[in-house]
Design a protein around this motif. Structure first.
Motif, PDB file in Angstrom:
ATOM      1  N   UNK A   1     -33.768 -38.781  -1.705  1.00 27.27           N
ATOM      2  CA  UNK A   1     -33.089 -39.834  -2.609  1.00 27.27           C
ATOM      3  C   UNK A   1     -34.467 -40.707  -2.885  1.00 27.27           C
ATOM      4  N   UNK A   2     -35.303 -40.969  -1.587  1.00 27.92           N
ATOM      5  CA  UNK A   2     -36.048 -42.170  -1.733  1.00 27.92           C
ATOM      6  C   UNK A   2     -37.663 -41.474  -1.762  1.00 27.92           C
ATOM      7  N   UNK A   3     -37.756 -40.113  -2.070  1.00 23.85           N
ATOM      8  CA  UNK A   3     -38.855 -39.475  -2.406  1.00 23.85           C
ATOM      9  C   UNK A   3     -39.652 -40.065  -3.425  1.00 23.85           C
TER      10      UNK A   3
ATOM     11  N   UNK B   1     -43.091 -41.314   4.715  1.00 19.81           N
ATOM     12  CA  UNK B   1     -43.351 -39.831   4.561  1.00 19.81           C
ATOM     13  C   UNK B   1     -42.504 -38.910   5.485  1.00 19.81           C
ATOM     14  N   UNK B   2     -42.315 -39.291   7.039  1.00 25.26           N
ATOM     15  CA  UNK B   2     -41.472 -38.361   7.800  1.00 25.26           C
ATOM     16  C   UNK B   2     -39.963 -38.709   7.297  1.00 25.26           C
ATOM     17  N   UNK B   3     -39.661 -39.943   6.857  1.00 24.84           N
ATOM     18  CA  UNK B   3     -38.080 -40.365   6.471  1.00 24.84           C
ATOM     19  C   UNK B   3     -37.795 -39.132   5.332  1.00 24.84           C
ATOM     20  N   UNK B   4     -38.513 -39.326   4.326  1.00 24.21           N
ATOM     21  CA  UNK B   4     -38.351 -38.400   3.184  1.00 24.21           C
ATOM     22  C   UNK B   4     -38.369 -37.150   3.275  1.00 24.21           C
ATOM     23  N   UNK B   5     -39.121 -36.603   4.496  1.00 21.83           N
ATOM     24  CA  UNK B   5     -39.227 -35.119   4.650  1.00 21.83           C
ATOM     25  C   UNK B   5     -38.307 -34.695   5.784  1.00 21.83           C
ATOM     26  N   UNK B   6     -37.683 -35.541   6.368  1.00 21.55           N
ATOM     27  CA  UNK B   6     -36.463 -35.126   7.310  1.00 21.55           C
ATOM     28  C   UNK B   6     -35.415 -34.379   6.749  1.00 21.55           C
TER      29      UNK B   6
END
Length: 745
Positions: free
Chosen positions: A690-692, A677-682
């Motif tokens: 893209x990965x959301x 979640x942190x990755x897709x929100x960063x």
């Protein structure tokens, strides 16, 4: 005798004569640099020409066809080192015996308009021009209309004919469009060429022009250089080994021919290897040669142990198109002998190519060198090196002690420093130089700098080719999409729409829109644009790859396979493409995947190209394969290894979460999901949104595992991410799982 002397005098303009008296040190550097190139050329210029009877016959049939007009050019396609220029020389020697044996090579770089074409041809054919003469020629050229500019450019090539000369036009990205047709400017120049006494232009390109896109005038002869057939490869290898007194058994000869893949350049390298190591020792361990053979990937380069000086040389050569020996010495502030030794080794390794006193990274390994993390120097060191190059070349070009072919290098080095440009460099500055800098900045992931350079280039869009304008917009739109710069993105799209361009331009507009939507996680919208891009330009491999990836993410496996196979047919060693096709096949074949030969073959390819340079394609995809249809414990081991290699990538984390859920480790899976979640929100992580969608689907799987059915269904309510059909399908699957779970209770 007088006539011969006169002919020699008229031909003197084709040779590089130093016009200014050199200091002993400068002369020594000029000689040293030239000797390195001569040694490299000597090793490749005296190989026997054997085979190629089929290709020679194809050219002869077209040249002698009475139903065709006289040929104004010859077009030869094939891989680097496949013998394209050797084929051309052999054809000219047999069919035009009076033509010269020394053929100059004009490099046609990406974004070349008529201005770049004229300059490149002029500096190649007239290397003795002084800077003053060059400036006068360019100023006069700029005053001419477009048709006159094309005529003057063609006249440079036509001027070779009285001296029985011809020229290679080498495609460095500026001869063919994306679809494979000749660019508009080069096509117009060819129309003004004279066909007699022989075609003055030989086009050397990596790919063939489709028949439907060839010149309607039918005045170019086309041939593709293929792999040598077995017997031709046998003849060439037998001749080369016999010349070196190497004795081969029938079995050894057969093994060497198979290793060569019928590629002449591979055969020459094989002979070098067995001369140094011996036949039996080489065949017992040919691994290094196999890596070298596939050097278009980074396998070959990554296994070379470069010393510090060699890495610095490559870093500087990567920053500019080419440099002469003196400029390299001045830029690096290293003694000439050390630079000479390093350049000699790089040339012997086929990492650097020399042409006279000028050097560049070999086109065959350029991408690998650009991606090699070792080839780095600090930004301030690079800036100082570029400043030294810009200053020294400006002075030496004015003096006449540097070839005018290095004008572009002087300009690009000056642009790199952000210093005030010298009067000399400013006099020759073109908009395409800014586009070149934009591309370099984009490749270095310097997004804002890419946008700035491209916008500067568009200020002179009337002097850019159509390909140059589209490229400038590309280096605005793509980095703007990555950084969320809405204004810059809209500006790039507006410029493209204002061109009233052809289908190729429309294809680019749709591609950029699709790219922007994908980065926002809006895959249905992105797929629509990418399909539109593909429809405008059938065979667009970039669009095909994007469609395949999105269809895979949306579980449309049939369409994903269709487009992945098309992309794979053009890029069989691209790890991204191989990975997409493999992921599709693994899911499509289900539990039978282990017994599918094609899947095993694809894993073998991915193991070779997917782990180089610190990547984890093979390990990640193998982990998913074991998770879906094999041993989940083995999958856990593999994914742990992949995450160690690439801890910041989303895909290994997604597969890790799925493996943990299957293993029943829900608490650990939730922890991984929190990281996802942190990755897709960063905002600072490239391609994060893209990965959301993939994150939401994985999170829904977790909610199903813990029995939170309603929350899992709500995941699919985001209209920008899921279509109504996708929402209904997902909800139905959740309800089926819920019903089955309730019955078990």
């Amino acid at each position: 005798m007088a006539r011969t002397a006169s002919q020699a005098s008229s031909n003197a303009k084709f040779f590089n004569i130093v016009r200014k008296t050199l200091t002993p040190e400068s002369a020594a550097r000029l000689i040293e640099g030239t000797l390195i190139s001569v040694k490299q050329a000597a090793e490749s210029s005296f190989h026997p020409f054997l085979g190629r009877e089929t290709e020679l016959k194809e050219l002869e049939d077209q040249i002698s066809d009475h139903n065709r007009p006289p040929a104004k050019g010859i077009f030869i396609s094939g891989n680097f080192g496949s013998g394209r220029r050797s084929l051309a020389r052999s054809f000219y020697q047999s069919h035009y015996p009076r033509s010269g044996r020394v053929i100059p090579s004009v490099k046609v770089d990406a974004f070349s308009s008529i201005h770049e074409l004229y300059r490149n041809i002029l500096t190649t054919l007239r290397p003795t021009l002084t800077a003053r003469e060059f400036r006068e020629r360019i100023q006069a050229f700029e005053l001419a209309g477009i048709d006159e500019k094309r005529r003057q450019t063609a006249d440079l090539l036509n001027g070779l004919l009285p001296a029985q000369e011809t020229a290679f036009l080498i495609d460095n990205g500026g001869i063919l469009t994306d679809s494979g047709a000749l660019t508009e400017e080069l096509d117009a120049v060819i129309s003004k060429l004279s066909p007699r006494p022989h075609p003055p232009a030989i086009i050397i390109a990596p790919r063939m022009t489709p028949k439907k896109l060839r010149r309607s005038q039918n005045d170019i002869a086309y041939v593709g250089v293929r792999a040598l057939p077995y017997e031709a490869a046998k003849r060439l290898l037998s001749r080369l080994t016999k010349d070196k007194d190497i004795t081969l058994s029938i079995e050894a000869l057969d093994a060497l021919i198979k290793l060569s893949d019928g590629h002449p350049f591979n055969i020459y390298r094989l002979v070098e290897e067995i001369s140094e190591r011996g036949v039996e020792a080489f065949l017992a361990s040919p691994g290094d040669f196999i890596d070298w053979k596939h050097r278009q990937s980074s396998e070959y380069v990554s296994k070379i142990e470069f010393n510090d000086i060699e890495l610095k040389i490559l870093a500087v050569l990567r920053a500019v198109p080419e440099l002469d020996f003196s400029a390299i010495v001045a830029a690096l502030e290293i003694d000439a002998q050390s630079v000479s030794d390093a350049l000699s080794r790089l040339a012997n390794l086929h990492v650097v190519d020399g042409d006279g006193d000028r050097f560049q990274v070999s086109p065959a390994v350029l991408v690998a060198v650009e991606r090699d993390k070792r080839v780095r120097i600090p930004r301030d060191v690079e800036q100082n090196a570029m400043r030294s190059i810009a200053n020294s070349l400006s002075v030496r070009l004015e003096e006449g002690t540097a070839p005018v072919a290095l004008v572009d290098t002087a300009i690009l080095a000056s642009l790199s420093t952000n210093d005030e440009m010298s009067g000399f460099a400013a006099a020759f500055l073109l908009p395409s130089h800014y586009v070149w800098m934009a591309k370099r900045s984009y490749d270095q992931r310097a997004w804002e700098r890419s946008i700035r350079y491209a916008q500067e280039g568009l200020k002179g869009s009337d002097r850019l080719s159509l390909e140059g304008v589209v490229a400038a917009c590309r280096y605005i739109c793509l980095p703007a999409a990555r950084t969320g710069d809405v204004v810059a993105f809209a500006g790039g799209i507006k410029k493209l729409k204002g061109l009233n361009g052809n289908d190729w331009v429309k294809s680019n507009i749709a591609f950029f829109e699709g790219f922007n939507a994908r980065l926002k996680g809006r895959l249905p919208t992105a797929e629509k644009f990418f399909r539109e891009s593909y429809d405008f330009s059938p065979g667009n491999i970039s669009a095909a790859r994007e469609i395949a990836a999105i269809c895979l993410a949306r579980d449309n496996l049939d369409e994903a396979e269709k487009f992945a196979r098309e992309a794979f047919s053009y890029a069989q060693r691209n790890p991204y493409v191989v990975d997409i096709l493999l992921a599709v096949l693994v899911k499509k074949h289900g539990r039978n995947a282990r017994r599918v030969t094609e899947i095993n073959d694809m894993f073998d390819i991915l193991s070779k190209v997917g782990e180089e340079g610190g990547k984890s394609f093979y390990t990640t995809r193998k982990a998913e394969f074991e998770h879906l249809w094999g041993n989940n414990k083995e999958a856990l081991r593999l994914i742990d290894s992949a995450i160690v290699k690439t801890p910041t990538l989303f895909e290994p984390q997604r597969i890790y979460a799925e493996i943990l859920l299957k293993d029943g480790n829900k608490s650990r899976a939730l922890s991984v999901l929190d990281g996802m979640r942190e990755m897709v929100g960063a905002r600072d992580v490239e391609d994060s949104r893209t990965n959301y969608r993939a994150y939401l689907v994985t999170y829904a799987h977790y909610l199903v595992e813990i029995g939170e059915w309603d929350q899992a269904k709500k995941i699919y309510d985001e209209e920008a991410i899921f279509t109504e059909h996708e929402r209904k399908t997902a909800v139905k699957e959740i309800e089926v799982t819920q019903s089955y779970s309730t019955k078990k209770l």
